[in-house]
Motif scaffolding. Structure first.
Motif, PDB file in Angstrom:
ATOM      1  N   LEU A   1      45.556  66.873  31.827  1.00  0.00           N
ATOM      2  CA  LEU A   1      46.342  65.781  32.362  1.00  0.00           C
ATOM      3  C   LEU A   1      47.382  66.401  33.272  1.00  0.00           C
ATOM      4  N   ILE A   2      47.603  65.785  34.419  1.00  0.00           N
ATOM      5  CA  ILE A   2      48.578  66.273  35.390  1.00  0.00           C
ATOM      6  C   ILE A   2      49.565  65.149  35.668  1.00  0.00           C
ATOM      7  N   GLN A   3      50.838  65.485  35.705  1.00  0.00           N
ATOM      8  CA  GLN A   3      51.888  64.520  36.006  1.00  0.00           C
ATOM      9  C   GLN A   3      52.356  64.727  37.432  1.00  0.00           C
ATOM     10  N   ILE A   4      52.573  63.627  38.142  1.00  0.00           N
ATOM     11  CA  ILE A   4      53.262  63.699  39.437  1.00  0.00           C
ATOM     12  C   ILE A   4      54.566  62.953  39.265  1.00  0.00           C
ATOM     13  N   GLN A   5      55.576  63.385  40.002  1.00  0.00           N
ATOM     14  CA  GLN A   5      56.870  62.734  39.856  1.00  0.00           C
ATOM     15  C   GLN A   5      57.683  62.789  41.129  1.00  0.00           C
ATOM     16  N   THR A   6      58.524  61.797  41.263  1.00  0.00           N
ATOM     17  CA  THR A   6      59.442  61.697  42.387  1.00  0.00           C
ATOM     18  C   THR A   6      60.819  61.384  41.861  1.00  0.00           C
ATOM     19  N   MET A   7      61.811  62.008  42.426  1.00  0.00           N
ATOM     20  CA  MET A   7      63.193  61.640  42.127  1.00  0.00           C
ATOM     21  C   MET A   7      63.568  60.553  43.117  1.00  0.00           C
ATOM     22  N   GLN A   8      63.845  59.365  42.632  1.00  0.00           N
ATOM     23  CA  GLN A   8      64.238  58.256  43.501  1.00  0.00           C
ATOM     24  C   GLN A   8      65.683  58.430  43.937  1.00  0.00           C
TER      25      GLN A   8
ATOM     26  N   THR B   1      45.842  57.961  33.721  1.00  0.00           N
ATOM     27  CA  THR B   1      46.072  57.539  32.345  1.00  0.00           C
ATOM     28  C   THR B   1      47.427  56.849  32.223  1.00  0.00           C
ATOM     29  N   MET B   2      48.284  56.994  33.251  1.00  0.00           N
ATOM     30  CA  MET B   2      49.564  56.301  33.299  1.00  0.00           C
ATOM     31  C   MET B   2      49.859  55.939  34.746  1.00  0.00           C
ATOM     32  N   GLU B   3      50.063  54.664  34.988  1.00  0.00           N
ATOM     33  CA  GLU B   3      50.435  54.204  36.320  1.00  0.00           C
ATOM     34  C   GLU B   3      51.889  54.613  36.583  1.00  0.00           C
ATOM     35  N   PRO B   4      52.343  54.547  37.833  1.00  0.00           N
ATOM     36  CA  PRO B   4      53.736  54.906  38.116  1.00  0.00           C
ATOM     37  C   PRO B   4      54.700  54.151  37.199  1.00  0.00           C
ATOM     38  N   THR B   5      55.545  54.926  36.543  1.00  0.00           N
ATOM     39  CA  THR B   5      56.472  54.388  35.553  1.00  0.00           C
ATOM     40  C   THR B   5      57.824  55.050  35.740  1.00  0.00           C
ATOM     41  N   LYS B   6      58.866  54.242  35.791  1.00  0.00           N
ATOM     42  CA  LYS B   6      60.217  54.791  35.885  1.00  0.00           C
ATOM     43  C   LYS B   6      60.626  55.255  34.491  1.00  0.00           C
ATOM     44  N   VAL B   7      61.074  56.500  34.413  1.00  0.00           N
ATOM     45  CA  VAL B   7      61.515  57.065  33.134  1.00  0.00           C
ATOM     46  C   VAL B   7      62.990  57.422  33.243  1.00  0.00           C
ATOM     47  N   ILE B   8      63.403  58.512  32.717  1.00  0.00           N
ATOM     48  CA  ILE B   8      64.800  58.931  32.685  1.00  0.00           C
ATOM     49  C   ILE B   8      65.478  58.765  34.041  1.00  0.00           C
ATOM     50  N   GLY B   9      66.560  58.007  34.063  1.00  0.00           N
ATOM     51  CA  GLY B   9      67.324  57.833  35.294  1.00  0.00           C
ATOM     52  C   GLY B   9      66.491  57.234  36.397  1.00  0.00           C
ATOM     53  N   GLN B  10      66.402  57.950  37.507  1.00  0.00           N
ATOM     54  CA  GLN B  10      65.684  57.461  38.684  1.00  0.00           C
ATOM     55  C   GLN B  10      64.333  58.148  38.889  1.00  0.00           C
ATOM     56  N   VAL B  11      63.797  58.784  37.863  1.00  0.00           N
ATOM     57  CA  VAL B  11      62.536  59.519  37.979  1.00  0.00           C
ATOM     58  C   VAL B  11      61.349  58.588  37.737  1.00  0.00           C
ATOM     59  N   THR B  12      60.385  58.603  38.651  1.00  0.00           N
ATOM     60  CA  THR B  12      59.138  57.848  38.485  1.00  0.00           C
ATOM     61  C   THR B  12      58.008  58.847  38.320  1.00  0.00           C
ATOM     62  N   ILE B  13      57.188  58.636  37.284  1.00  0.00           N
ATOM     63  CA  ILE B  13      56.065  59.535  37.019  1.00  0.00           C
ATOM     64  C   ILE B  13      54.757  58.754  36.959  1.00  0.00           C
ATOM     65  N   ALA B  14      53.658  59.457  37.116  1.00  0.00           N
ATOM     66  CA  ALA B  14      52.309  58.937  36.882  1.00  0.00           C
ATOM     67  C   ALA B  14      51.498  60.122  36.362  1.00  0.00           C
ATOM     68  N   VAL B  15      50.455  59.835  35.593  1.00  0.00           N
ATOM     69  CA  VAL B  15      49.647  60.896  34.988  1.00  0.00           C
ATOM     70  C   VAL B  15      48.168  60.621  35.252  1.00  0.00           C
ATOM     71  N   PHE B  16      47.434  61.677  35.625  1.00  0.00           N
ATOM     72  CA  PHE B  16      46.003  61.554  35.891  1.00  0.00           C
ATOM     73  C   PHE B  16      45.238  62.708  35.272  1.00  0.00           C
ATOM     74  N   GLU B  17      43.905  62.534  35.198  1.00  0.00           N
ATOM     75  CA  GLU B  17      43.003  63.582  34.713  1.00  0.00           C
ATOM     76  C   GLU B  17      42.543  64.414  35.904  1.00  0.00           C
ATOM     77  N   ASP B  18      42.487  65.734  35.726  1.00  0.00           N
ATOM     78  CA  ASP B  18      42.088  66.617  36.833  1.00  0.00           C
ATOM     79  C   ASP B  18      40.598  66.950  36.846  1.00  0.00           C
ATOM     80  N   THR B  19      39.808  66.332  36.003  1.00  0.00           N
ATOM     81  CA  THR B  19      38.360  66.539  35.857  1.00  0.00           C
ATOM     82  C   THR B  19      38.011  67.902  35.261  1.00  0.00           C
ATOM     83  N   CYS B  20      39.007  68.710  34.933  1.00  0.00           N
ATOM     84  CA  CYS B  20      38.770  70.064  34.427  1.00  0.00           C
ATOM     85  C   CYS B  20      39.378  70.260  33.040  1.00  0.00           C
ATOM     86  N   GLY B  21      39.702  69.142  32.367  1.00  0.00           N
ATOM     87  CA  GLY B  21      40.220  69.216  31.007  1.00  0.00           C
ATOM     88  C   GLY B  21      41.713  69.046  30.862  1.00  0.00           C
TER      89      GLY B  21
END
Length: 132
Positions: free
Chosen positions: A124-131, A102-122
């Motif tokens: 939304l899950i966010q993944i993130q990396t500190m750049q 539902t969200m492609e990789p996006t740089k947010v606060i500072g150097q953090v990049t996040i993306a959001v997906f559906e887990d098929t079980c109801g």
């Protein structure tokens, strides 16, 4: 000694479907699978930290849990956030496995990049990396 998080939970609409998604798509491994009446005490962990924090795939049978899960999903709020080494690479890997983002990789606060997906079980899950 400091307090540690040993268990957290996420509501799911189908425990078996959730187990399959969280292990086969996300790469977690099953830690506990015990009968708990008509449900299961079903947890997964990171394969890199099998003694670490467990994620309980908790049935959302309670109407309050269903309302909460539906409400945060509709508002676009992730139910959980998982750390990954490279958000872009994980996005591509999961997308190739058919995971709906539902969200492609996006740089947010500072150097953090996040993306959001559906887990098929109801959820939304966010993944993130500190750049670096």
């Amino acid at each position: 000694m400091a307090m540690k998080i040993i268990l957290t939970s996420i509501f799911v609409d189908d425990q078996e479907k959730a187990l399959k998604f969280y292990t086969e798509k996300l790469g977690f491994v099953k830690k506990s699978d015990l009968s708990a009446g008509e449900y299961r005490w079903l947890t997964v962990v990171s394969p890199e930290d099998p003694g670490g924090t467990e994620l309980l795939l908790e049935p959302n049978e309670n109407p309050v849990a269903q309302a909460y899960q539906r409400g945060i999903f509709e508002q676009g709020i992730p139910a959980a956030s998982f750390g990954v080494e490279d958000t872009h690479a994980e996005y591509e890997r999961l997308k190739s496995l058919g995971v709906k983002f539902t969200m492609e990789p996006t740089k947010v606060i500072g150097q953090v990049t996040i993306a959001v997906f559906e887990d098929t079980c109801g959820n939304l899950i966010q993944i993130q990396t500190m750049q670096k």
